[in-house]
Scaffold this motif. Structure first.
Motif, PDB file in Angstrom:
ATOM      1  N   GLN A  18       0.834  -1.209   0.000  1.00  0.00           N
ATOM      2  CA  GLN A  18       0.000   0.000   0.000  1.00  0.00           C
ATOM      3  C   GLN A  18       0.868   1.259   0.000  1.00  0.00           C
ATOM      4  O   GLN A  18       0.598   2.209  -0.745  1.00  0.00           O
ATOM      5  CB  GLN A  18      -0.928   0.008   1.218  1.00  0.00           C
ATOM      6  CG  GLN A  18      -2.062  -0.984   1.149  1.00  0.00           C
ATOM      7  CD  GLN A  18      -2.834  -1.049   2.460  1.00  0.00           C
ATOM      8  OE1 GLN A  18      -2.257  -0.964   3.545  1.00  0.00           O
ATOM      9  NE2 GLN A  18      -4.151  -1.204   2.358  1.00  0.00           N
ATOM     10  N   VAL A  19       1.899   1.251   0.817  1.00  0.00           N
ATOM     11  CA  VAL A  19       2.799   2.413   0.882  1.00  0.00           C
ATOM     12  C   VAL A  19       3.520   2.579  -0.456  1.00  0.00           C
ATOM     13  O   VAL A  19       3.620   3.688  -0.994  1.00  0.00           O
ATOM     14  CB  VAL A  19       3.802   2.274   2.042  1.00  0.00           C
ATOM     15  CG1 VAL A  19       4.846   3.387   2.008  1.00  0.00           C
ATOM     16  CG2 VAL A  19       3.078   2.253   3.378  1.00  0.00           C
ATOM     17  N   ARG A  22       1.295   4.062  -3.143  1.00  0.00           N
ATOM     18  CA  ARG A  22       1.085   5.496  -2.925  1.00  0.00           C
ATOM     19  C   ARG A  22       2.321   6.296  -3.315  1.00  0.00           C
ATOM     20  O   ARG A  22       2.215   7.365  -3.914  1.00  0.00           O
ATOM     21  CB  ARG A  22       0.730   5.769  -1.470  1.00  0.00           C
ATOM     22  CG  ARG A  22      -0.649   5.269  -1.096  1.00  0.00           C
ATOM     23  CD  ARG A  22      -0.921   5.434   0.375  1.00  0.00           C
ATOM     24  NE  ARG A  22      -2.214   4.885   0.726  1.00  0.00           N
ATOM     25  CZ  ARG A  22      -3.017   5.428   1.628  1.00  0.00           C
ATOM     26  NH1 ARG A  22      -2.657   6.511   2.277  1.00  0.00           N
ATOM     27  NH2 ARG A  22      -4.176   4.870   1.889  1.00  0.00           N
ATOM     28  N   GLY A  25       2.568   6.415  -7.098  1.00  0.00           N
ATOM     29  CA  GLY A  25       1.467   7.041  -7.821  1.00  0.00           C
ATOM     30  C   GLY A  25       0.762   6.059  -8.722  1.00  0.00           C
ATOM     31  O   GLY A  25       0.365   6.384  -9.836  1.00  0.00           O
ATOM     32  N   ASN A  26       0.619   4.832  -8.269  1.00  0.00           N
ATOM     33  CA  ASN A  26      -0.015   3.756  -9.034  1.00  0.00           C
ATOM     34  C   ASN A  26       0.678   3.491 -10.367  1.00  0.00           C
ATOM     35  O   ASN A  26       0.054   3.090 -11.337  1.00  0.00           O
ATOM     36  CB  ASN A  26      -1.516   4.021  -9.215  1.00  0.00           C
ATOM     37  CG  ASN A  26      -2.231   3.980  -7.882  1.00  0.00           C
ATOM     38  OD1 ASN A  26      -1.993   3.091  -7.069  1.00  0.00           O
ATOM     39  ND2 ASN A  26      -3.083   4.955  -7.636  1.00  0.00           N
ATOM     40  N   VAL A  73       2.870  13.587  -3.843  1.00  0.00           N
ATOM     41  CA  VAL A  73       3.166  12.367  -3.083  1.00  0.00           C
ATOM     42  C   VAL A  73       2.576  12.476  -1.680  1.00  0.00           C
ATOM     43  O   VAL A  73       1.962  11.528  -1.175  1.00  0.00           O
ATOM     44  CB  VAL A  73       4.684  12.101  -3.035  1.00  0.00           C
ATOM     45  CG1 VAL A  73       5.008  10.919  -2.137  1.00  0.00           C
ATOM     46  CG2 VAL A  73       5.228  11.872  -4.446  1.00  0.00           C
ATOM     47  N   ARG A  75      -0.008  14.167  -0.750  1.00  0.00           N
ATOM     48  CA  ARG A  75      -1.465  13.996  -0.828  1.00  0.00           C
ATOM     49  C   ARG A  75      -1.835  12.516  -0.899  1.00  0.00           C
ATOM     50  O   ARG A  75      -2.746  12.062  -0.204  1.00  0.00           O
ATOM     51  CB  ARG A  75      -2.033  14.763  -2.028  1.00  0.00           C
ATOM     52  CG  ARG A  75      -2.132  16.258  -1.805  1.00  0.00           C
ATOM     53  CD  ARG A  75      -2.933  16.957  -2.893  1.00  0.00           C
ATOM     54  NE  ARG A  75      -2.277  16.938  -4.184  1.00  0.00           N
ATOM     55  CZ  ARG A  75      -1.394  17.851  -4.594  1.00  0.00           C
ATOM     56  NH1 ARG A  75      -1.063  18.851  -3.799  1.00  0.00           N
ATOM     57  NH2 ARG A  75      -0.852  17.767  -5.778  1.00  0.00           N
ATOM     58  N   ARG A  76      -1.114  11.756  -1.719  1.00  0.00           N
ATOM     59  CA  ARG A  76      -1.410  10.310  -1.840  1.00  0.00           C
ATOM     60  C   ARG A  76      -1.125   9.577  -0.534  1.00  0.00           C
ATOM     61  O   ARG A  76      -1.913   8.737  -0.096  1.00  0.00           O
ATOM     62  CB  ARG A  76      -0.577   9.690  -2.967  1.00  0.00           C
ATOM     63  CG  ARG A  76      -0.993  10.131  -4.351  1.00  0.00           C
ATOM     64  CD  ARG A  76      -0.369   9.263  -5.427  1.00  0.00           C
ATOM     65  NE  ARG A  76       1.063   9.180  -5.392  1.00  0.00           N
ATOM     66  CZ  ARG A  76       1.897   9.905  -6.142  1.00  0.00           C
ATOM     67  NH1 ARG A  76       1.423  10.813  -6.977  1.00  0.00           N
ATOM     68  NH2 ARG A  76       3.194   9.727  -6.055  1.00  0.00           N
ATOM     69  N   LEU A  77       0.021   9.869   0.076  1.00  0.00           N
ATOM     70  CA  LEU A  77       0.382   9.196   1.325  1.00  0.00           C
ATOM     71  C   LEU A  77      -0.614   9.500   2.441  1.00  0.00           C
ATOM     72  O   LEU A  77      -0.816   8.683   3.338  1.00  0.00           O
ATOM     73  CB  LEU A  77       1.786   9.617   1.774  1.00  0.00           C
ATOM     74  CG  LEU A  77       2.968   9.111   0.951  1.00  0.00           C
ATOM     75  CD1 LEU A  77       4.263   9.735   1.466  1.00  0.00           C
ATOM     76  CD2 LEU A  77       3.057   7.599   0.961  1.00  0.00           C
ATOM     77  N   SER A  78      -1.241  10.674   2.400  1.00  0.00           N
ATOM     78  CA  SER A  78      -2.100  11.092   3.502  1.00  0.00           C
ATOM     79  C   SER A  78      -3.554  10.669   3.363  1.00  0.00           C
ATOM     80  O   SER A  78      -4.381  11.028   4.200  1.00  0.00           O
ATOM     81  CB  SER A  78      -2.023  12.614   3.683  1.00  0.00           C
ATOM     82  OG  SER A  78      -2.680  13.285   2.631  1.00  0.00           O
ATOM     83  N   GLU A  79      -3.894   9.897   2.333  1.00  0.00           N
ATOM     84  CA  GLU A  79      -5.263   9.368   2.247  1.00  0.00           C
ATOM     85  C   GLU A  79      -5.479   8.444   3.437  1.00  0.00           C
ATOM     86  O   GLU A  79      -4.830   7.420   3.563  1.00  0.00           O
ATOM     87  CB  GLU A  79      -5.469   8.606   0.937  1.00  0.00           C
ATOM     88  CG  GLU A  79      -5.543   9.466  -0.294  1.00  0.00           C
ATOM     89  CD  GLU A  79      -6.805  10.320  -0.359  1.00  0.00           C
ATOM     90  OE1 GLU A  79      -7.810   9.975   0.286  1.00  0.00           O
ATOM     91  OE2 GLU A  79      -6.767  11.335  -1.076  1.00  0.00           O
ATOM     92  N   GLY A 102      -5.643  13.429   2.423  1.00  0.00           N
ATOM     93  CA  GLY A 102      -5.476  13.713   1.004  1.00  0.00           C
ATOM     94  C   GLY A 102      -5.218  15.165   0.669  1.00  0.00           C
ATOM     95  O   GLY A 102      -5.216  15.547  -0.494  1.00  0.00           O
TER      96      GLY A 102
END
Length: 197
Positions: A18-19, A22, A25-26, A73, A75-79, A102
């Protein structure tokens, strides 16, 4: 270097995959067995390494560059998490950042932080807000008193790097130590150009 700490909102740790997803960025990434910092070598565009480890439910990341300071990055990590990041380079360019749910909430130049009132979103990072010595002195209340133009007058001996790490430690319970850096940790590699989009 960049030290990034993710604290999950639900108290459940993120998996390494998961980390990595993120961070990347997929886009494609690889997960690697634990290795020492010396063994992973310098960053490359196609195989940019980031050490990843768990401290209870908190995820800690260490890298020799700036991926953890990039707003996209963060923003993605903070979802579903709060993310704190400290980055600096050899020229003392730096950012102390915070993201949550996010949203990239805050990025402060720790060497020249200005005053608290200059930072919208500071109230969402209470551990930093109470560090009054981190920020420049407030403006004088007496309108006839001259305001000091130099943000560094009282801060010449202030260790802003230590302050960045200390506030992340206080906010998350995760501590960056020499011992941590000497131990092997799992790591992921991502393509830097893809990951920063």
């Amino acid at each position: 270097m960049c030290w990034t700490v993710m604290v999950p909102d639900g108290g459940r740790a993120f998996t390494l995959d998961q980390v990595a997803a993120r961070l990347a960025g997929n886009t494609p990434y690889q997960v690697h067995e634990p290795a020492s910092l010396d063994a992973i070598g310098p960053p490359e565009r196609d195989a940019y390494p980031i050490l990843v480890d768990q401290c209870s439910s908190t995820t800690v990341l260490f890298e020799w560059d700036y991926l953890g300071a990039n707003p996209a990055v963060l923003r993605r990590l903070s979802e579903g998490a709060r993310v704190h990041s400290a980055w600096w380079n050899v020229n003392a360019n730096n950012l102390l950042s915070f993201a949550a749910r996010g949203e990239h909430v805050l990025a402060i130049n720790a060497r020249f932080p200005g005053r608290q009132e200059h930072h919208a979103g500071l109230a969402r990072w209470p551990e930093l807000q109470v560090m009054e010595d981190f920020f420049a002195a407030p403006a004088p209340e007496d309108p006839d008193e001259e305001e000091d133009e130099d943000d560094l007058d009282d801060r010449a001996d202030y260790d802003w790097r230590a302050a960045c790490l200390a506030v992340i430690d206080r906010s998350t319970g995760a501590r960056l130590t020499g011992e941590w850096l000497e131990q092997p940790h799992p790591y992921v590699t991502v393509r830097m150009p893809d990951a920063t989009r």
